[in-house]
Design a protein around this motif. Structure first.
Motif, PDB file in Angstrom:
ATOM      1  N   PRO A 133       0.806  -1.225   0.000  1.00 41.53           N
ATOM      2  CA  PRO A 133       0.000   0.000   0.000  1.00 41.53           C
ATOM      3  C   PRO A 133       0.839   1.275   0.000  1.00 41.53           C
ATOM      4  CG  PRO A 133       0.004  -0.999   2.175  1.00 41.53           C
ATOM      5  CD  PRO A 133       0.712  -1.963   1.263  1.00 41.53           C
ATOM      6  N   ASN A 134       2.153   1.147   0.182  1.00 33.09           N
ATOM      7  CA  ASN A 134       3.032   2.315   0.207  1.00 33.09           C
ATOM      8  C   ASN A 134       3.591   2.680  -1.162  1.00 33.09           C
ATOM      9  OD1 ASN A 134       2.971   2.659   3.165  1.00 33.09           O
ATOM     10  ND2 ASN A 134       3.899   0.642   3.112  1.00 33.09           N
ATOM     11  N   LEU A 135       3.223   1.922  -2.188  1.00 33.57           N
ATOM     12  CA  LEU A 135       3.651   2.254  -3.543  1.00 33.57           C
ATOM     13  C   LEU A 135       2.916   3.509  -3.998  1.00 33.57           C
ATOM     14  CD1 LEU A 135       5.328   1.344  -6.048  1.00 33.57           C
ATOM     15  CD2 LEU A 135       3.222   0.241  -6.865  1.00 33.57           C
ATOM     16  N   ILE A 136       3.682   4.540  -4.403  1.00 33.46           N
ATOM     17  CA  ILE A 136       3.051   5.801  -4.814  1.00 33.46           C
ATOM     18  C   ILE A 136       3.167   6.057  -6.306  1.00 33.46           C
ATOM     19  CG2 ILE A 136       3.251   6.891  -2.537  1.00 33.46           C
ATOM     20  CD1 ILE A 136       5.718   8.456  -3.735  1.00 33.46           C
ATOM     21  N   ALA A 137       4.097   5.342  -6.975  1.00 34.72           N
ATOM     22  CA  ALA A 137       4.284   5.534  -8.418  1.00 34.72           C
ATOM     23  C   ALA A 137       5.180   4.430  -8.956  1.00 34.72           C
ATOM     24  CB  ALA A 137       4.900   6.906  -8.716  1.00 34.72           C
ATOM     25  N   VAL A 138       5.173   4.309 -10.285  1.00 37.86           N
ATOM     26  CA  VAL A 138       6.051   3.369 -10.972  1.00 37.86           C
ATOM     27  C   VAL A 138       6.759   4.116 -12.097  1.00 37.86           C
ATOM     28  CG1 VAL A 138       6.155   1.279 -12.404  1.00 37.86           C
ATOM     29  CG2 VAL A 138       4.625   1.347 -10.414  1.00 37.86           C
ATOM     30  N   ALA A 139       8.065   3.873 -12.239  1.00 44.57           N
ATOM     31  CA  ALA A 139       8.853   4.376 -13.359  1.00 44.57           C
ATOM     32  C   ALA A 139       9.172   3.156 -14.217  1.00 44.57           C
ATOM     33  CB  ALA A 139      10.134   5.040 -12.869  1.00 44.57           C
ATOM     34  N   SER A 140       8.646   3.132 -15.436  1.00 46.65           N
ATOM     35  CA  SER A 140       8.708   1.919 -16.246  1.00 46.65           C
ATOM     36  C   SER A 140       9.226   2.200 -17.657  1.00 46.65           C
ATOM     37  CB  SER A 140       7.310   1.309 -16.332  1.00 46.65           C
ATOM     38  OG  SER A 140       7.284   0.193 -17.197  1.00 46.65           O
ATOM     39  N   ASP A 141       9.788   1.152 -18.257  1.00 47.28           N
ATOM     40  CA  ASP A 141      10.221   1.256 -19.647  1.00 47.28           C
ATOM     41  C   ASP A 141       9.151   0.746 -20.606  1.00 47.28           C
ATOM     42  OD1 ASP A 141      10.369  -1.469 -19.168  1.00 47.28           O
ATOM     43  OD2 ASP A 141      12.338  -1.724 -20.081  1.00 47.28           O
ATOM     44  N   THR A 142       7.979   0.414 -20.075  1.00 48.59           N
ATOM     45  CA  THR A 142       6.891  -0.117 -20.887  1.00 48.59           C
ATOM     46  C   THR A 142       5.548   0.320 -20.296  1.00 48.59           C
ATOM     47  OG1 THR A 142       6.063  -2.157 -21.901  1.00 48.59           O
ATOM     48  CG2 THR A 142       6.731  -2.297 -19.616  1.00 48.59           C
ATOM     49  N   PRO A 143       4.525   0.474 -21.106  1.00 52.79           N
ATOM     50  CA  PRO A 143       3.206   0.828 -20.567  1.00 52.79           C
ATOM     51  C   PRO A 143       2.690  -0.268 -19.625  1.00 52.79           C
ATOM     52  CG  PRO A 143       3.250   1.101 -22.951  1.00 52.79           C
ATOM     53  CD  PRO A 143       4.510   0.392 -22.579  1.00 52.79           C
ATOM     54  N   LEU A 144       2.027   0.134 -18.570  1.00 48.82           N
ATOM     55  CA  LEU A 144       1.464  -0.805 -17.594  1.00 48.82           C
ATOM     56  C   LEU A 144       0.068  -0.354 -17.192  1.00 48.82           C
ATOM     57  CD1 LEU A 144       4.486  -1.055 -15.110  1.00 48.82           C
ATOM     58  CD2 LEU A 144       3.813  -2.807 -16.762  1.00 48.82           C
ATOM     59  N   GLU A 145      -0.781  -1.289 -16.848  1.00 48.43           N
ATOM     60  CA  GLU A 145      -2.055  -0.991 -16.202  1.00 48.43           C
ATOM     61  C   GLU A 145      -1.775  -1.035 -14.708  1.00 48.43           C
ATOM     62  OE1 GLU A 145      -5.111  -0.319 -17.553  1.00 48.43           O
ATOM     63  OE2 GLU A 145      -4.150  -0.283 -19.532  1.00 48.43           O
ATOM     64  N   ILE A 146      -1.801   0.122 -14.065  1.00 48.83           N
ATOM     65  CA  ILE A 146      -1.406   0.195 -12.656  1.00 48.83           C
ATOM     66  C   ILE A 146      -2.287   1.210 -11.946  1.00 48.83           C
ATOM     67  CG2 ILE A 146       0.418   1.876 -13.122  1.00 48.83           C
ATOM     68  CD1 ILE A 146       0.917  -0.995 -10.716  1.00 48.83           C
ATOM     69  N   ASP A 147      -2.480   1.037 -10.650  1.00 56.93           N
ATOM     70  CA  ASP A 147      -3.373   1.888  -9.860  1.00 56.93           C
ATOM     71  C   ASP A 147      -2.676   3.090  -9.225  1.00 56.93           C
ATOM     72  OD1 ASP A 147      -1.888   0.243  -8.171  1.00 56.93           O
ATOM     73  OD2 ASP A 147      -3.483   0.070  -6.686  1.00 56.93           O
ATOM     74  N   VAL A 148      -1.431   3.374  -9.638  1.00 58.83           N
ATOM     75  CA  VAL A 148      -0.684   4.541  -9.157  1.00 58.83           C
ATOM     76  C   VAL A 148      -0.142   5.264 -10.383  1.00 58.83           C
ATOM     77  CG1 VAL A 148      -0.077   3.507  -6.918  1.00 58.83           C
ATOM     78  CG2 VAL A 148       1.453   3.189  -8.894  1.00 58.83           C
ATOM     79  N   PRO A 149       0.305   6.500 -10.239  1.00 56.52           N
ATOM     80  CA  PRO A 149       0.864   7.197 -11.395  1.00 56.52           C
ATOM     81  C   PRO A 149       2.015   6.419 -12.035  1.00 56.52           C
ATOM     82  CG  PRO A 149       0.475   8.740  -9.611  1.00 56.52           C
ATOM     83  CD  PRO A 149       0.242   7.365  -9.048  1.00 56.52           C
ATOM     84  N   LEU A 150       2.035   6.423 -13.370  1.00 54.73           N
ATOM     85  CA  LEU A 150       3.058   5.726 -14.147  1.00 54.73           C
ATOM     86  C   LEU A 150       3.896   6.764 -14.893  1.00 54.73           C
ATOM     87  CD1 LEU A 150       4.187   3.025 -15.314  1.00 54.73           C
ATOM     88  CD2 LEU A 150       2.506   3.292 -17.160  1.00 54.73           C
ATOM     89  N   PHE A 151       5.209   6.657 -14.758  1.00 54.13           N
ATOM     90  CA  PHE A 151       6.143   7.570 -15.419  1.00 54.13           C
ATOM     91  C   PHE A 151       7.073   6.776 -16.316  1.00 54.13           C
ATOM     92  CE2 PHE A 151       4.948   9.684 -11.517  1.00 54.13           C
ATOM     93  CZ  PHE A 151       4.733  10.989 -11.917  1.00 54.13           C
ATOM     94  N   ASP A 152       7.535   7.415 -17.375  1.00 56.87           N
ATOM     95  CA  ASP A 152       8.584   6.816 -18.176  1.00 56.87           C
ATOM     96  C   ASP A 152       9.830   6.718 -17.303  1.00 56.87           C
ATOM     97  OD1 ASP A 152      11.139   7.264 -20.014  1.00 56.87           O
ATOM     98  OD2 ASP A 152       9.560   6.334 -21.248  1.00 56.87           O
ATOM     99  N   ILE A 153      10.557   5.640 -17.446  1.00 61.22           N
ATOM    100  CA  ILE A 153      11.733   5.387 -16.618  1.00 61.22           C
ATOM    101  C   ILE A 153      12.780   6.499 -16.725  1.00 61.22           C
ATOM    102  CG2 ILE A 153      13.041   4.049 -18.311  1.00 61.22           C
ATOM    103  CD1 ILE A 153      13.534   2.008 -15.984  1.00 61.22           C
ATOM    104  N   ASN A 154      12.769   7.250 -17.833  1.00 68.37           N
ATOM    105  CA  ASN A 154      13.738   8.326 -18.051  1.00 68.37           C
ATOM    106  C   ASN A 154      13.191   9.717 -17.728  1.00 68.37           C
ATOM    107  OD1 ASN A 154      15.910   6.654 -19.078  1.00 68.37           O
ATOM    108  ND2 ASN A 154      14.556   6.299 -20.824  1.00 68.37           N
ATOM    109  N   ASP A 155      11.981   9.789 -17.193  1.00 65.93           N
ATOM    110  CA  ASP A 155      11.343  11.085 -16.918  1.00 65.93           C
ATOM    111  C   ASP A 155      11.648  11.565 -15.497  1.00 65.93           C
ATOM    112  OD1 ASP A 155       9.817  13.374 -16.948  1.00 65.93           O
ATOM    113  OD2 ASP A 155       7.883  12.313 -16.932  1.00 65.93           O
ATOM    114  N   ALA A 156      12.924  11.816 -15.226  1.00 66.79           N
ATOM    115  CA  ALA A 156      13.306  12.265 -13.883  1.00 66.79           C
ATOM    116  C   ALA A 156      12.639  13.588 -13.521  1.00 66.79           C
ATOM    117  CB  ALA A 156      14.823  12.385 -13.779  1.00 66.79           C
ATOM    118  N   LYS A 157      12.479  14.486 -14.486  1.00 67.25           N
ATOM    119  CA  LYS A 157      11.832  15.773 -14.210  1.00 67.25           C
ATOM    120  C   LYS A 157      10.385  15.559 -13.774  1.00 67.25           C
ATOM    121  CE  LYS A 157      10.576  20.239 -16.209  1.00 67.25           C
ATOM    122  NZ  LYS A 157       9.247  20.203 -15.590  1.00 67.25           N
ATOM    123  N   GLY A 158       9.649  14.722 -14.497  1.00 68.60           N
ATOM    124  CA  GLY A 158       8.258  14.450 -14.143  1.00 68.60           C
ATOM    125  C   GLY A 158       8.127  13.776 -12.785  1.00 68.60           C
TER     126      GLY A 158
END
Length: 169
Positions: A133-158
């Motif tokens: 329950p402490n997961l707040i986001a995922v940084a991924s190299d591929t699209p995912l269906e996830i219940d938290v915000p999803l960021f591109d793995i290289n989007d450090a600014k975002g």
């Protein structure tokens, strides 16, 4: 009051350190004071055999500090199998920063951003293996269906924008 803590978690070789480097640089550009804490499940040694600091620790010093005009390093000896609590360590050593970014601590109750690479696993640590329950986001190299915000793995600014908005605004 302790600074907020955000842990970057992932399987080994996924890019946790790389993402942390980028996040720290982003935070520093924005004027924040940042602490970084790395969790190592193995025994590590920052002293080098033969150096004065190593000799003092080998002689039995329970706490050994190395200081210079620019930095300080602390070696604190603990009994085997004892690991200090992350929150305690932050309270003791990180009271002068705006945020603490950690690498690892996947079993902690701190907010986590998981780094995910499809080529290394088909499962998320914090969702597929066990729902954290402490997961707040995922940084991924591929699209995912996830219940938290999803960021591109290289989007450090975002990702930095997300952390600042959530914990520093």
């Amino acid at each position: 009051m302790s600074p907020p803590i955000v842990s970057i978690v992932a399987q080994s070789g996924t890019g946790k350190t790389t993402l942390l480097e980028k996040l720290i640089a982003q935070m520093k550009r924005r004027g924040y004071k940042v602490a970084a804490i790395k969790h190592d499940v193995h025994r590590f040694d920052i002293d080098h055999a033969g150096k004065d600091s190593w000799r003092l620790t080998q002689a039995g010093a329970d706490t050994m500090l190395i200081t210079s005009p620019e930095k300080l390093a602390l070696v604190k000896q603990y009994p085997h199998e004892f690991e200090p609590d992350l929150a305690e360590s932050v309270d003791l050593f990180c009271h002068d920063v705006d945020i603490v970014l950690t690498e690892g601590f996947k079993r902690s109750v701190m907010p986590k951003i998981e780094v995910y690479r499809r080529e290394l696993s088909d499962k998320l640590l914090c969702r597929d293996e066990k729902h954290d329950p402490n997961l707040i986001a995922v940084a991924s190299d591929t699209p995912l269906e996830i219940d938290v915000p999803l960021f591109d793995i290289n989007d450090a600014k975002g990702i930095c924008d997300f952390i600042v908005e959530r914990y520093l605004s």
